[in-house]
Motif scaffolding. Structure first.
Motif, PDB file in Angstrom:
ATOM      1  N   GLN A   1      52.335   2.130  39.648  1.00 30.56           N
ATOM      2  CA  GLN A   1      53.275   2.241  40.770  1.00 30.56           C
ATOM      3  C   GLN A   1      52.760   1.467  41.990  1.00 30.56           C
ATOM      4  O   GLN A   1      51.591   1.544  42.341  1.00 30.56           O
ATOM      5  N   ILE A   2      53.657   0.718  42.623  1.00 29.96           N
ATOM      6  CA  ILE A   2      53.346  -0.001  43.853  1.00 29.96           C
ATOM      7  C   ILE A   2      54.379   0.392  44.898  1.00 29.96           C
ATOM      8  O   ILE A   2      55.579   0.287  44.659  1.00 29.96           O
ATOM      9  N   LEU A   3      53.915   0.828  46.065  1.00 26.89           N
ATOM     10  CA  LEU A   3      54.798   1.165  47.180  1.00 26.89           C
ATOM     11  C   LEU A   3      54.561   0.163  48.300  1.00 26.89           C
ATOM     12  O   LEU A   3      53.457   0.061  48.829  1.00 26.89           O
ATOM     13  N   LEU A   4      55.602  -0.588  48.639  1.00 25.69           N
ATOM     14  CA  LEU A   4      55.514  -1.596  49.690  1.00 25.69           C
ATOM     15  C   LEU A   4      56.319  -1.145  50.902  1.00 25.69           C
ATOM     16  O   LEU A   4      57.457  -0.697  50.755  1.00 25.69           O
ATOM     17  N   PRO A   5      55.758  -1.258  52.118  1.00 25.51           N
ATOM     18  CA  PRO A   5      56.562  -0.963  53.313  1.00 25.51           C
ATOM     19  C   PRO A   5      57.765  -1.902  53.373  1.00 25.51           C
ATOM     20  O   PRO A   5      57.654  -3.096  53.078  1.00 25.51           O
ATOM     21  N   ASN A   6      58.913  -1.355  53.732  1.00 28.17           N
ATOM     22  CA  ASN A   6      60.134  -2.173  53.746  1.00 28.17           C
ATOM     23  C   ASN A   6      60.037  -3.360  54.699  1.00 28.17           C
ATOM     24  O   ASN A   6      60.621  -4.417  54.441  1.00 28.17           O
ATOM     25  N   SER A   7      59.298  -3.184  55.798  1.00 28.68           N
ATOM     26  CA  SER A   7      59.161  -4.295  56.746  1.00 28.68           C
ATOM     27  C   SER A   7      58.439  -5.476  56.099  1.00 28.68           C
ATOM     28  O   SER A   7      58.763  -6.633  56.364  1.00 28.68           O
ATOM     29  N   ARG A   8      57.473  -5.196  55.243  1.00 23.22           N
ATOM     30  CA  ARG A   8      56.771  -6.268  54.536  1.00 23.22           C
ATOM     31  C   ARG A   8      57.688  -6.928  53.512  1.00 23.22           C
ATOM     32  O   ARG A   8      57.680  -8.151  53.355  1.00 23.22           O
ATOM     33  N   VAL A   9      58.495  -6.108  52.838  1.00 21.42           N
ATOM     34  CA  VAL A   9      59.425  -6.653  51.843  1.00 21.42           C
ATOM     35  C   VAL A   9      60.421  -7.587  52.502  1.00 21.42           C
ATOM     36  O   VAL A   9      60.644  -8.717  52.052  1.00 21.42           O
ATOM     37  N   TRP A  10      61.021  -7.125  53.612  1.00 24.93           N
ATOM     38  CA  TRP A  10      62.051  -7.912  54.264  1.00 24.93           C
ATOM     39  C   TRP A  10      61.466  -9.162  54.933  1.00 24.93           C
ATOM     40  O   TRP A  10      62.167 -10.162  55.104  1.00 24.93           O
TER      41      TRP A  10
ATOM     42  N   PHE B   1      61.854   4.001  53.913  1.00 22.85           N
ATOM     43  CA  PHE B   1      60.562   3.540  54.401  1.00 22.85           C
ATOM     44  C   PHE B   1      59.855   2.589  53.437  1.00 22.85           C
ATOM     45  O   PHE B   1      59.137   1.700  53.876  1.00 22.85           O
ATOM     46  N   THR B   2      60.026   2.771  52.146  1.00 22.10           N
ATOM     47  CA  THR B   2      59.259   1.990  51.181  1.00 22.10           C
ATOM     48  C   THR B   2      60.134   1.470  50.043  1.00 22.10           C
ATOM     49  O   THR B   2      61.210   2.003  49.768  1.00 22.10           O
ATOM     50  N   THR B   3      59.631   0.428  49.401  1.00 25.91           N
ATOM     51  CA  THR B   3      60.221  -0.098  48.171  1.00 25.91           C
ATOM     52  C   THR B   3      59.234   0.141  47.041  1.00 25.91           C
ATOM     53  O   THR B   3      58.055  -0.186  47.167  1.00 25.91           O
ATOM     54  N   GLU B   4      59.707   0.729  45.952  1.00 24.86           N
ATOM     55  CA  GLU B   4      58.829   1.081  44.837  1.00 24.86           C
ATOM     56  C   GLU B   4      58.986   0.073  43.700  1.00 24.86           C
ATOM     57  O   GLU B   4      60.094  -0.216  43.257  1.00 24.86           O
ATOM     58  N   LEU B   5      57.836  -0.458  43.252  1.00 27.92           N
ATOM     59  CA  LEU B   5      57.794  -1.351  42.101  1.00 27.92           C
ATOM     60  C   LEU B   5      56.902  -0.732  41.025  1.00 27.92           C
ATOM     61  O   LEU B   5      56.060   0.128  41.314  1.00 27.92           O
ATOM     62  N   ALA B   6      57.093  -1.191  39.806  1.00 27.46           N
ATOM     63  CA  ALA B   6      56.210  -0.807  38.697  1.00 27.46           C
ATOM     64  C   ALA B   6      55.736  -2.078  38.013  1.00 27.46           C
ATOM     65  O   ALA B   6      56.547  -2.929  37.629  1.00 27.46           O
ATOM     66  N   THR B   7      54.429  -2.223  37.868  1.00 31.11           N
ATOM     67  CA  THR B   7      53.871  -3.404  37.214  1.00 31.11           C
ATOM     68  C   THR B   7      54.135  -3.352  35.711  1.00 31.11           C
ATOM     69  O   THR B   7      54.649  -2.358  35.189  1.00 31.11           O
ATOM     70  N   GLY B   8      53.768  -4.436  35.023  1.00 29.09           N
ATOM     71  CA  GLY B   8      53.982  -4.488  33.583  1.00 29.09           C
ATOM     72  C   GLY B   8      53.255  -3.400  32.827  1.00 29.09           C
ATOM     73  O   GLY B   8      53.718  -2.948  31.772  1.00 29.09           O
ATOM     74  N   ASP B   9      52.112  -2.939  33.344  1.00 30.75           N
ATOM     75  CA  ASP B   9      51.382  -1.841  32.716  1.00 30.75           C
ATOM     76  C   ASP B   9      51.692  -0.503  33.375  1.00 30.75           C
ATOM     77  O   ASP B   9      50.918   0.443  33.299  1.00 30.75           O
ATOM     78  N   ASN B  10      52.848  -0.444  34.069  1.00 37.01           N
ATOM     79  CA  ASN B  10      53.413   0.791  34.622  1.00 37.01           C
ATOM     80  C   ASN B  10      52.566   1.412  35.725  1.00 37.01           C
ATOM     81  O   ASN B  10      52.430   2.630  35.818  1.00 37.01           O
TER      82      ASN B  10
ATOM     83  N   VAL C   1      53.244  -9.853  45.160  1.00 35.53           N
ATOM     84  CA  VAL C   1      53.192  -8.604  44.394  1.00 35.53           C
ATOM     85  C   VAL C   1      54.375  -8.584  43.429  1.00 35.53           C
ATOM     86  O   VAL C   1      55.529  -8.665  43.857  1.00 35.53           O
ATOM     87  N   SER C   2      54.087  -8.498  42.130  1.00 33.89           N
ATOM     88  CA  SER C   2      55.139  -8.562  41.114  1.00 33.89           C
ATOM     89  C   SER C   2      55.336  -7.212  40.458  1.00 33.89           C
ATOM     90  O   SER C   2      54.386  -6.437  40.289  1.00 33.89           O
ATOM     91  N   GLY C   3      56.587  -6.937  40.072  1.00 35.72           N
ATOM     92  CA  GLY C   3      56.880  -5.702  39.365  1.00 35.72           C
ATOM     93  C   GLY C   3      58.377  -5.489  39.210  1.00 35.72           C
ATOM     94  O   GLY C   3      59.195  -6.236  39.745  1.00 35.72           O
TER      95      GLY C   3
END
Length: 278
Positions: free
Chosen positions: A155-164, A144-153, A134-136
């Protein structure tokens, strides 16, 4: 009926007489405490941002933590005003917290991962990353979550456990990046001439660094083309601009110099095996 009303009024009067000052004091404590919590958060954030070793992500987390600590102390002070034994209450809340923690292990793993992300800082706000495919651009990290924004803006919310627990590719961590291109030319074309054309283009673009120098090499002899590897170093912020413009410039320069970029083709030999029998 009148006696019931009188008893109710008397009860209210007795309550106000006994707890009126405590209620007023509790309201004042709540107002001052909540104001001080917001003020502490803002002030803590401003102070942390003055440090060169603290980024926006960590400053926001610590400032929010300070706010909740002030709110918790305010609530305990209000309860203490009414004579509630706070030590017993804390023990009860601790036991309840343990039970809730066992029931919400997944949620707590997100909290633990969030703390690890905030303190080890594998990325910062504003950096472009790829997390488990997942890119952004990183917009922020909460408990609880990490927020990303894609190139076309988007919003993506990823659970922190998945990120880590995923491989993190940080494209903005270093000041420079390498642009890799693979340009194919026809077998009949002059390889040295094609490489000289590309080299001139690399020297003419001020965004392309000459130290380390651009690398040009024959990568492989493909089915329909001779593939030339082009590797140049640029500032990370110029990566896509250089990649797009250099690709366009190479195509235009090849056209001007009579160098073709072949398309896949196959050579078919037809054998006429007709046999005339008489």
């Amino acid at each position: 009926m009148s006696e019931s009303v009188e008893q109710t009024v008397q009860t209210v009067i007795d309550f106000v007489a006994m707890y009126g000052l405590q209620v007023i004091a509790a309201i004042i404590i709540l107002i001052v405490g909540f104001w001080f919590a917001a003020y502490s958060k803002r002030k803590c954030h401003d102070l942390l941002m003055k440090s060169p070793n603290v980024d926006e992500m960590l400053a926001g987390f610590l400032a929010t933590l300070v706010k909740y600590i002030v709110v918790a102390v305010t609530v305990l002070a209000v309860l203490n005003k009414f004579g509630i034994e706070t030590t017993s209450l804390i023990a009860v809340l601790g036991a309840a917290g343990l039970a809730i923690g066992l029931a919400l292990q997944g949620t707590l793993s997100n909290v633990a991962a969030g703390v690890m992300i905030l303190f080890l800082r594998p990325f910062k706000v504003g950096q472009f990353v790829d997390i488990g495919g997942v890119s952004g651009t990183v917009k922020g990290v909460s408990l609880f979550t990490t927020e990303l924004a894609t190139g076309d803006n988007v919003q993506i919310l990823l659970p922190n456990s998945r990120v880590w627990g995923s491989a993190i590719l940080n494209y903005s961590a270093h000041a420079t990046r390498r642009v890799d291109l693979l340009m194919g030319i026809a077998y009949d074309d002059d390889i040295n001439k094609a490489m000289a054309v590309i080299e001139e283009l690399a020297k003419a673009d001020d965004r392309i660094k000459q130290d380390p120098a651009p690398v040009l090499a024959v990568g492989d002899l493909a089915d329909s083309s001779v593939n030339i590897i082009v590797r140049v170093w640029v500032n990370a912020s110029d990566y896509w601009g250089v990649r797009w413009s250099l690709t366009k410039s190479i195509k235009e320069a090849f056209d001007e110099n009579g160098i073709s970029i072949p398309f896949p083709q196959q050579v078919v030999h037809h054998v006429n095996a007709s046999a005339d029998t008489e």
